[in-house]
Design an enzyme around this catalytic site. Sequence first.
Site, short mmCIF file in Angstrom:
data_model
loop_
_atom_site.label_atom_id
_atom_site.label_comp_id
_atom_site.label_asym_id
_atom_site.label_seq_id
_atom_site.Cartn_x
_atom_site.Cartn_y
_atom_site.Cartn_z
N HIS A 15 29.08 93.25 62.01
CA HIS A 15 29.34 93.67 63.49
C HIS A 15 30.69 93.99 63.84
O HIS A 15 31.30 94.12 62.66
CB HIS A 15 29.08 92.13 64.22
CG HIS A 15 30.02 91.12 63.96
ND1 HIS A 15 29.96 90.09 65.11
CD2 HIS A 15 30.76 91.08 63.44
CE1 HIS A 15 31.07 89.37 64.78
NE2 HIS A 15 31.67 89.82 63.64
N CYS A 34 38.43 91.97 63.79
CA CYS A 34 37.00 92.31 64.21
C CYS A 34 36.79 93.50 65.09
O CYS A 34 35.58 93.71 65.25
CB CYS A 34 36.55 90.73 65.16
SG CYS A 34 36.61 89.41 64.08
N HIS A 40 32.34 94.85 59.97
CA HIS A 40 32.46 93.91 58.87
C HIS A 40 31.44 93.04 58.92
O HIS A 40 30.66 92.50 59.71
CB HIS A 40 33.90 93.21 59.17
CG HIS A 40 34.06 92.36 60.23
ND1 HIS A 40 34.24 92.87 61.53
CD2 HIS A 40 33.74 91.21 60.42
CE1 HIS A 40 34.22 91.94 62.47
NE2 HIS A 40 33.93 90.83 61.75
N HIS A 42 29.32 89.03 57.96
CA HIS A 42 29.26 87.62 57.83
C HIS A 42 28.20 87.15 57.23
O HIS A 42 27.05 87.67 57.44
CB HIS A 42 29.58 86.99 59.32
CG HIS A 42 30.78 87.35 60.07
ND1 HIS A 42 31.78 86.48 59.78
CD2 HIS A 42 30.98 88.26 60.72
CE1 HIS A 42 32.81 87.07 60.42
NE2 HIS A 42 32.41 87.84 61.40
N ASP A 80 18.44 90.08 59.84
CA ASP A 80 18.91 89.92 58.26
C ASP A 80 19.44 91.33 57.67
O ASP A 80 18.43 92.45 57.92
CB ASP A 80 18.11 89.24 57.54
CG ASP A 80 18.76 89.14 56.03
OD1 ASP A 80 20.16 88.81 55.98
OD2 ASP A 80 17.97 89.04 55.11
N HIS A 81 20.59 91.64 57.20
CA HIS A 81 20.92 92.85 56.52
C HIS A 81 20.98 94.07 57.72
O HIS A 81 20.76 95.18 57.53
CB HIS A 81 20.24 93.44 55.32
CG HIS A 81 20.52 92.57 54.18
ND1 HIS A 81 20.02 91.25 54.12
CD2 HIS A 81 21.16 92.90 53.22
CE1 HIS A 81 20.46 90.85 53.01
NE2 HIS A 81 21.09 91.69 52.19
N GLU A 125 29.48 80.97 61.92
CA GLU A 125 29.96 82.44 61.51
C GLU A 125 30.87 82.38 60.09
O GLU A 125 30.71 83.19 59.44
CB GLU A 125 30.69 83.17 62.58
CG GLU A 125 31.00 84.54 62.42
CD GLU A 125 31.47 85.23 63.66
OE1 GLU A 125 30.83 86.03 64.43
OE2 GLU A 125 32.76 85.00 64.09
NI NI Z 1 33.40 89.14 62.69
#
Ligand code: NI
Length: 135
Positions: A15, A34, A40, A42, A80-81, A125
């Site tokens: 995100h 961020c 990036h 998580h 996911d992914h 997160e």
């Molecule tokens: Ni983040």
Amino acid sequence: MKVTVSRKAHFNAAHRLYRPDWSFEKNDAVFGKCNNPNFHGHNYDLTVSVTGEIDPETGYVVDVKILKDFIKSEIEDAFDHKNLNVDVPEFKNLNPTAENIVVVIYDKLKAVLDSNLVLEVTLYETPRNFVTYSG
Ligand code: NI
């Protein structure tokens, strides 16, 4: 007798936190790293808890297999992914903070679960940063 049944789940996603209506400088000041334009990732962990009466016939509050399948179809398959900003329609105009993600997850699960069940979702997160929403 009310009992809470919980199921853990996991997804990886990328995100970027930013507002397109703000300057890069303002986004940078508010969202820091961020706001990286290249996104990036998580490793998100999820705990979905469902509270309700025990069904006297089955002995279940909820069939965990059904809960597991809903989490897979509604959340894991959707997130996911994925790049949350780009791939997930709910975040097209919504900043994918942990707070907003947990509300989206709650709403998606609430829509498919038996309406008598009380739902609570906790989203990690990072191992130390987590948010909880229960409607
Ligand atoms: Ni983040």
